[in-house]
Design a protein around this motif. Structure first.
Motif, PDB file in Angstrom:
ATOM      1  N   UNK A  38       0.858  -1.184   0.000  1.00 46.75           N
ATOM      2  CA  UNK A  38       0.000   0.000   0.000  1.00 46.75           C
ATOM      3  C   UNK A  38       0.893   1.233   0.000  1.00 46.75           C
ATOM      4  N   UNK A  39       0.649   2.120  -0.963  1.00 43.73           N
ATOM      5  CA  UNK A  39       1.444   3.335  -1.076  1.00 43.73           C
ATOM      6  C   UNK A  39       0.555   4.512  -1.452  1.00 43.73           C
ATOM      7  N   UNK A  40       0.973   5.744  -1.092  1.00 41.71           N
ATOM      8  CA  UNK A  40       0.226   6.920  -1.547  1.00 41.71           C
ATOM      9  C   UNK A  40       0.220   6.969  -3.074  1.00 41.71           C
ATOM     10  N   UNK A  41      -0.920   7.332  -3.639  1.00 40.13           N
ATOM     11  CA  UNK A  41      -1.032   7.365  -5.099  1.00 40.13           C
ATOM     12  C   UNK A  41      -1.126   8.754  -5.672  1.00 40.13           C
ATOM     13  N   UNK A  42      -0.912   9.783  -4.868  1.00 41.61           N
ATOM     14  CA  UNK A  42      -1.001  11.145  -5.373  1.00 41.61           C
ATOM     15  C   UNK A  42      -2.336  11.783  -5.039  1.00 41.61           C
ATOM     16  N   UNK A  43      -2.479  13.036  -5.418  1.00 39.44           N
ATOM     17  CA  UNK A  43      -3.690  13.790  -5.138  1.00 39.44           C
ATOM     18  C   UNK A  43      -4.644  13.732  -6.323  1.00 39.44           C
ATOM     19  N   UNK A  44      -5.924  13.627  -6.032  1.00 36.35           N
ATOM     20  CA  UNK A  44      -6.962  13.636  -7.064  1.00 36.35           C
ATOM     21  C   UNK A  44      -7.786  14.914  -6.915  1.00 36.35           C
ATOM     22  N   UNK A  45      -8.012  15.604  -8.042  1.00 33.93           N
ATOM     23  CA  UNK A  45      -8.839  16.806  -7.977  1.00 33.93           C
ATOM     24  C   UNK A  45     -10.316  16.443  -8.098  1.00 33.93           C
ATOM     25  N   UNK A  46     -11.164  17.461  -8.167  1.00 38.55           N
ATOM     26  CA  UNK A  46     -12.610  17.221  -8.181  1.00 38.55           C
ATOM     27  C   UNK A  46     -13.050  16.418  -9.397  1.00 38.55           C
ATOM     28  N   UNK A  47     -12.302  16.518 -10.494  1.00 43.18           N
ATOM     29  CA  UNK A  47     -12.643  15.789 -11.713  1.00 43.18           C
ATOM     30  C   UNK A  47     -12.120  14.364 -11.703  1.00 43.18           C
ATOM     31  N   UNK A  48     -11.421  13.996 -10.624  1.00 38.64           N
ATOM     32  CA  UNK A  48     -10.871  12.650 -10.541  1.00 38.64           C
ATOM     33  C   UNK A  48      -9.522  12.509 -11.197  1.00 38.64           C
ATOM     34  N   UNK A  66      -0.346  -8.219 -10.751  1.00 41.74           N
ATOM     35  CA  UNK A  66      -1.500  -8.921 -11.297  1.00 41.74           C
ATOM     36  C   UNK A  66      -2.804  -8.215 -10.959  1.00 41.74           C
ATOM     37  N   UNK A  67      -2.748  -7.234 -10.058  1.00 42.03           N
ATOM     38  CA  UNK A  67      -3.939  -6.446  -9.763  1.00 42.03           C
ATOM     39  C   UNK A  67      -3.536  -5.153  -9.062  1.00 42.03           C
ATOM     40  N   UNK A  68      -4.414  -4.155  -9.178  1.00 38.64           N
ATOM     41  CA  UNK A  68      -4.178  -2.861  -8.541  1.00 38.64           C
ATOM     42  C   UNK A  68      -5.523  -2.205  -8.281  1.00 38.64           C
ATOM     43  N   UNK A  69      -5.639  -1.536  -7.158  1.00 40.76           N
ATOM     44  CA  UNK A  69      -6.874  -0.831  -6.825  1.00 40.76           C
ATOM     45  C   UNK A  69      -6.505   0.474  -6.138  1.00 40.76           C
ATOM     46  N   UNK A  70      -7.292   1.511  -6.428  1.00 42.32           N
ATOM     47  CA  UNK A  70      -7.028   2.821  -5.837  1.00 42.32           C
ATOM     48  C   UNK A  70      -8.196   3.240  -4.948  1.00 42.32           C
ATOM     49  N   UNK A  71      -7.855   3.880  -3.839  1.00 42.22           N
ATOM     50  CA  UNK A  71      -8.842   4.355  -2.876  1.00 42.22           C
ATOM     51  C   UNK A  71      -8.586   5.839  -2.637  1.00 42.22           C
ATOM     52  N   UNK A  72      -9.609   6.652  -2.823  1.00 42.66           N
ATOM     53  CA  UNK A  72      -9.447   8.102  -2.751  1.00 42.66           C
ATOM     54  C   UNK A  72     -10.084   8.638  -1.471  1.00 42.66           C
TER      55      UNK A  72
END
Length: 355
Positions: free
Chosen positions: A70-80, A117-123
């Motif tokens: 599990x690692x930080x994935x960066x910042x997401x703005x309002x548009x995703x 083999x897989x990846x998932x992101x949580x915001x």
């Protein structure tokens, strides 16, 4: 077909080049759309119910090692979209922090952990214990295409997932032997990170070197008025820089800046190559794509004058002289330090004269 300088595997850039250079072709668009639609439809139809799935029935891949991180994935703005800004004061303006779970695989003693083999992101918040368990189950029963449903012989979770140990134990302990699972001790994980850091740093240098070589090849092709070869070389250089950043993020700001500026140059040069006339004219579709390349160059390096010059020239080729003049005027107004650039001034004056 060439080979990747790091992995030694065939580099399928010829296929990538074809789709990139013919992206606007109607037949290519139809093929891509139908393939994507079919793939997602098939994947959606085959998605199992993870709550009732019999994981003990899955085949076990002997000598197959998985690492869940599990690692930080960066910042997401309002548009995703990802928000690129190193200034922490702007975090609130950009939106929410994202977190990524990866399932990295290692098959046999030689293969490095650079395939997942897989990846998932949580915001907005790190994944919960239920999220982590669902991700592990999905990695086993419903991995990315090219991987078959299976169990590893050994499953290791990164240290920062240790708070989920108790919640994960009932499911992981229910899997059949010789399956084993562990949470890697912090001391070992730190050593692995140090080793990966040094390896990544060397990998970054190699890809940077490859990018510089491809850029020089592109410059020679451009000088010979071979736009097709020049564009291909610049795109290869960009690909190598993308690979460099995927494998390693330099701690040294100077190194990071040099790589980013090199990518900006390659995009600007690609725009210039698209603007080379064929039989005395620049095709409108080439000019449109030159605009895209020039805008990407400006996005990467807002102080790079040639990015704005290529953008203006692309608008000129389309007969959009007002837009061309505005692109130069805005850059000069926004960044006064570029007022002394002779190239920008000459283009701006010629556009004003034309107007």
């Amino acid at each position: 077909m060439g080979h990747d300088p790091i992995t030694g595997l065939p580099d399928v850039t010829d296929v990538h080049k074809f789709f990139t250079e013919n992206f606007d072709d109607a037949d290519v668009q139809e093929l891509l759309q139908s393939s994507a639609t079919k793939k997602f439809e098939e994947r959606d139809k085959s998605a199992p119910n993870l709550d009732t799935f019999d994981f003990s029935a899955l085949p076990m891949e002997r000598f197959n090692f998985w690492l869940i991180t599990m690692n930080p994935g960066g910042l997401r703005n309002a548009a995703g979209e990802y928000a690129y800004d190193n200034n922490s004061a702007n975090v609130k303006d950009h939106g929410r922090q994202s977190f990524q779970l990866h399932c990295w695989i290692k098959i046999g003693p030689e293969m490095s952990l650079d395939v997942f083999r897989s990846m998932e992101e949580y915001v907005g918040a790190p994944p919960t214990s239920k999220n982590v368990e669902k991700f592990i189950k999905s990695s086993m029963a419903y991995p990315f295409p090219l991987f078959r449903p299976s169990l590893p012989q050994c499953l290791v979770l990164s240290t920062n997932l240790s708070p989920h140990r108790a919640a994960l134990r009932p499911f992981l302990d229910s899997l059949p032997a010789p399956f084993i699972w562990r949470i890697v001790p912090a001391s070992i994980e730190n050593r692995l990170k140090e080793s990966a850091f040094e390896e990544g740093k060397e990998t970054f240098k190699i890809y940077m070197s490859c990018a510089k070589e491809k850029k020089e090849e592109g410059n020679k092709a451009y000088a010979a008025n071979d736009s097709v070869a020049a564009i291909a070389c610049y795109k290869d250089a960009i690909m190598y820089l993308d690979k460099a950043f995927c494998r390693f993020t330099p701690e040294n700001d100077t190194t990071k800046e040099q790589a980013t500026k090199l990518m900006a140059v390659c995009y600007a040069n690609c725009a210039a190559a698209r603007l080379l006339p064929v039989d005395g004219i620049v095709k409108p579709e080439n000019a449109e794509r030159a605009i895209e390349d020039a805008e990407e160059a400006i996005h990467l390096d807002k102080f790079y004058p040639k990015g704005y010059m290529r953008l203006a020239r692309a608008y000129q080729a389309l007969g959009k002289h007002v837009e061309a003049a505005e692109s130069i005027a805005k850059s000069l107004a926004r960044y006064p330090e570029m007022e002394n650039n002779k190239g920008l001034a000459q283009i701006f004056n010629s556009l004003k004269t034309h107007g």
